[in-house]
Design an enzyme around this catalytic site. Structure first.
Site, PDB file in Angstrom:
ATOM      1  NE  ARG A 108      -6.775   0.556  10.937  1.00 11.13           N
ATOM      2  CZ  ARG A 108      -5.458   0.341  10.728  1.00 11.13           C
ATOM      3  NH1 ARG A 108      -4.604   1.293  11.072  1.00 11.13           N
ATOM      4  NH2 ARG A 108      -5.293  -0.688   9.880  1.00 11.13           N
ATOM      5  NE  ARG A 158      -2.978  -8.073   7.121  1.00 10.24           N
ATOM      6  CZ  ARG A 158      -3.646  -8.576   8.421  1.00 10.24           C
ATOM      7  NH1 ARG A 158      -4.013  -9.845   8.463  1.00 10.24           N
ATOM      8  NH2 ARG A 158      -3.480  -7.621   9.378  1.00 10.24           N
ATOM      9  CE  LYS A 181      -0.208  -0.282   5.021  1.00  7.35           C
ATOM     10  NZ  LYS A 181      -0.957  -0.815   6.123  1.00  7.35           N
ATOM     11  CE1 TYR A 186      11.585  31.708   3.878  1.00  8.60           C
ATOM     12  CE2 TYR A 186      11.170  29.684   3.791  1.00  8.60           C
ATOM     13  CZ  TYR A 186      11.246  30.695   3.177  1.00  8.60           C
ATOM     14  OH  TYR A 186      10.901  30.591   1.803  1.00  8.60           O
ATOM     15  CG  HIS A 226      -4.098  -4.498  11.403  1.00  2.00           C
ATOM     16  ND1 HIS A 226      -2.777  -5.051  10.960  1.00  2.00           N
ATOM     17  CD2 HIS A 226      -3.834  -3.057  11.559  1.00  2.00           C
ATOM     18  CE1 HIS A 226      -1.941  -4.216  10.755  1.00  2.00           C
ATOM     19  NE2 HIS A 226      -2.312  -3.041  11.037  1.00  2.00           N
ATOM     20  CB  CYS A 277      12.616  25.982   2.696  1.00  2.63           C
ATOM     21  SG  CYS A 277      14.057  26.841   3.705  1.00  2.63           S
ATOM     22  CG  ASP A 309      10.739  24.030  -3.225  1.00  2.98           C
ATOM     23  OD1 ASP A 309       9.802  23.332  -3.587  1.00  2.98           O
ATOM     24  OD2 ASP A 309      10.321  25.542  -3.133  1.00  2.98           O
TER      25      ASP A 309
HETATM   26  C1  LIG Z   1      -0.440  -1.743   6.897  1.00  2.55           C
HETATM   27  C2  LIG Z   1      -1.071  -3.027   7.171  1.00  2.55           C
HETATM   28  C3  LIG Z   1      -0.121  -4.085   7.297  1.00  2.55           C
HETATM   29  C4  LIG Z   1       1.318  -4.161   7.175  1.00  2.55           C
HETATM   30  O1  LIG Z   1       1.753  -3.279   8.409  1.00  2.55           O
HETATM   31  P1  LIG Z   1       3.349  -3.358   8.727  1.00  2.55           P
HETATM   32  O2  LIG Z   1       3.180  -3.143  10.350  1.00  2.55           O
HETATM   33  O3  LIG Z   1       3.952  -2.574   7.939  1.00  2.55           O
HETATM   34  O4  LIG Z   1       3.909  -4.615   8.591  1.00  2.55           O
HETATM   35  C5  LIG Z   1      -0.837  -5.531   7.392  1.00  2.55           C
HETATM   36  N1  LIG Z   1      -2.249  -5.364   7.526  1.00  2.55           N
HETATM   37  C6  LIG Z   1      -2.960  -4.303   7.460  1.00  2.55           C
HETATM   38  C7  LIG Z   1      -4.382  -4.388   7.650  1.00  2.55           C
HETATM   39  C8  LIG Z   1      -2.521  -2.788   7.393  1.00  2.55           C
HETATM   40  O5  LIG Z   1      -3.180  -1.864   7.331  1.00  2.55           O
END
Ligand SMILES: *Cc1c(COP(=O)(O)O)cnc(C)c1O
Length: 390
Positions: free
Chosen positions: A134, A222, A36, A267, A166, A314, A316
Site C-alpha cells: 500500500r 501507533r 485519523k 421497505y 505498516h 431506512c 433516517d
Molecule cells: C490506521 C493506521 C494505524 C492505526 O491502526 P489501528 O489498527 O487502528 O491501531 C497505524 N498506522 C497507520 C499507517 C494507519 O493507517
C-alpha cells in the site's frame, strides 16, 4: 435536550485510560495516538487532547487536512501525517510544524521544494513498504530515495527523523507475513543508519501489534482502534485486552405503536410480525452510518431487553419489534452499542451483525449525529469551569 434525538456519548477518560494502558504495554516506546477519520468517529480535537492527557507524545492522522485542523484548533505536540497528493500545500504543513511521511520519490521532491521555499527544515519519516503493498516504497526503490533524502539532510533542508512501515496481519503473531515484514523493516533501518541517518523514531506497530507483539514496538507504537477501547484481535474482547470502549451510541424512540400479527415492516416488508406486538421507531438510519447490511440483525437494548432491527434499515430510521408485552414509550432511550457493561450490545456485536469490523462501525457514524464528550481528560480547565457554573 439537544434537537437531534440521538447521540454518540464519548468518554474522554476512557480514551486517556486506554492510552495509559497501551503505554504500560510498550514501556520502552513512545505512543502515537492515531486520530485519523475524526478520531475513528469520536471527535477529532477532544479525542486528541484526551489521548495526550493519557500520555501520547505523538498524534497520527492520515490526511494532511486533519493535521492542519488539529493545529488550527491549538493542538500542540508532534503530529505525523501520511496522506497527501502531488501539489498538496506542504509549505502550510511545514509552517504548522507537522512531521511528514515520505513514501514515494515525488513526495521527497515536493517536501524538499517546500522546505527550500519556506526556509524551514522539514521533519521526514521515510516509509518503507515491508509487504502491505500500500503506502511506502518497496526495498527496490528504498536506497535511491534514501540517498536523495540524506543529501537533502546534509544540505540542512530536511531531517530524516523516522523510518516506518505498516503491518498487513498484525493481529496474527505467528503469521509468516508479519515475520517477513519485520525482516524487511530491519533491513530498511540498517540501510538508513549505514547511510548516516540518526533516527529519532522507528515505528511499525498498530493497535494489534502494540497489544500482542512486543517485538514490533521499536521506539514508538501507533495504536488507533485500541485508543478508543475496541479490540483489533479476533476472539479477544476489549476487557480481555484491558481496554474500555469509549463510545456509547443511543437514540430516543420517537414513536411506539401496536401492530397486529402479520404486519409487514419497513421497505419491502422483509420482516413480518408473528403476533400482536409493540413496534418502536428509532431515529437513526443509514444516513447516520447504521449499516444497511444490519437490516434484520442490528442489535439494540431497550429497557434492558435485547431486540433486533425489524426489516430494512431506512435512511433516517429503523423499526424495532419490542414484543407483545413491552412497555416502552416514546422518549425512552434505545442503546445501539456501548462498552457492554450494562448488558447493551457492543460495536463488535454490530460489526458481526453487518458482516464488517468494529473499525467501520465507529468511523462510519454520520456527521449529523452529535458527539457528546463526557469526562475530564484533556479538556481545557476553562471549559470545565464553565460547565460547573451552569
Ligand atoms: C490506521 C493506521 C494505524 C492505526 O491502526 P489501528 O489498527 O487502528 O491501531 C497505524 N498506522 C497507520 C499507517 C494507519 O493507517
Amino acid at each position: 435536550m439537544s434537537t437531534f434525538p440521538a447521540r454518540a456519548v464519548v468518554d474522554l477518560d476512557a480514551i486517556a485510560g486506554n492510552v495509559r494502558h497501551l503505554a504500560t504495554l510498550a514501556p520502552a516506546s513512545q505512543v502515537m495516538a492515531v486520530v485519523k477519520a475524526d478520531a475513528y468517529g469520536h471527535g477529532l480535537v477532544p479525542s486528541a487532547l484526551a489521548a495526550q492527557a493519557g500520555g501520547a507524545t505523538w498524534l497520527g492522522v492520515a490526511q494532511l487536512a486533519e493535521a492542519l485542523t488539529l493545529r488550527a484548533s491549538g493542538v500542540t505536540g508532534r503530529i505525523l501525517t501520511w496522506i497527501y497528493s502531488p501539489g498538496a500545500p506542504l509549505e502550510s504543513a511545514l509552517a504548522a510544524g507537522l512531521d511528514l511521511s515520505v513514501g514515494a520519490p515525488w513526495a521527497l521532491t515536493e517536501v524538499v521544494a517546500a522546505a527550500r521555499a519556506s526556509g524551514r527544515t522539514a521533519r521526514v519519516h521515510l516509509k518503507v513498504d515491508t509487504g502491505l503493498a500500500r503506502g511506502g516504497m518497496f526495498l527496490e526503490d528504498w536506497s535511491e530515495v534514501l540517498a536523495d533524502a540524506l543529501r537533502a539532510q546534509a544540505d540542512g533542508v530536511i531531517e530524516v527523523v523516522g523510518v516506518w512501515s505498516h503491518l498487513a496481519s498484525a493481529e496474527d503473531v505467528t503469521s509468516p507475513i508479519t515475520q517477513a515484514q519485520l525482516d524487511v523493516f530491519v533491513e530498511a533501518i540498517a540501510r538508513a543508519e549505514a547511510g548516516g541517518a540518526h533516527l529519532e523514531v522507528r515505528h511499525l506497530a498498530n493497535s494489534a501489534a502494540t497489544l500482542v507483539n512486543p517485538a514490533m514496538h521499536f521506539d514508538l507504537v501507533r495504536p488507533g482502534l485500541a485508543v478508543f477501547g475496541l479490540s483489533p484481535v479476533p476472539g479477544r474482547t476489549p476487557a480481555d485486552l484491558g481496554l474500555t470502549p469509549a463510545m456509547r451510541l443511543e437514540a430516543e424512540i420517537m414513536l411506539v405503536k401496536r401492530a397486529a400479527a402479520g404486519q409487514g415492516v419497513s421497505y419491502g416488508h422483509t420482516y413480518t410480525t408473528t403476533e400482536d406486538t409493540l413496534l418502536a421507531d428509532v431515529p437513526l438510519g443509514y444516513a447516520d452510518g447504521i449499516p444497511r447490511h444490519a437490516s434484520g440483525t442490528g442489535p439494540f437494548d431497550v429497557g434492558g431487553r435485547r431486540v433486533r432491527i425489524a426489516g430494512r434499515v431506512c435512511m433516517d430510521q429503523v423499526v424495532l419489534d419490542l414484543g407483545p408485552d413491552a412497555t416502552a414509550r416514546a422518549g425512552d432511550v434505545a442503546v445501539l452499542f456501548g462498552p457492554g457493561t450494562d448488558g447493551e450490545p457492543t460495536a463488535q456485536d454490530w460489526a458481526e451483525a453487518a458482516g464488517t469490523i468494529s473499525y467501520e462501525i465507529v468511523t462510519r457514524l454520520g456527521s449529523r449525529v452529535p458527539r457528546v464528550h463526557v469526562g475530564t481528560a484533556g479538556r481545557p480547565v476553562a471549559e470545565l469551569a464553565r460547565e460547573r457554573a451552569w
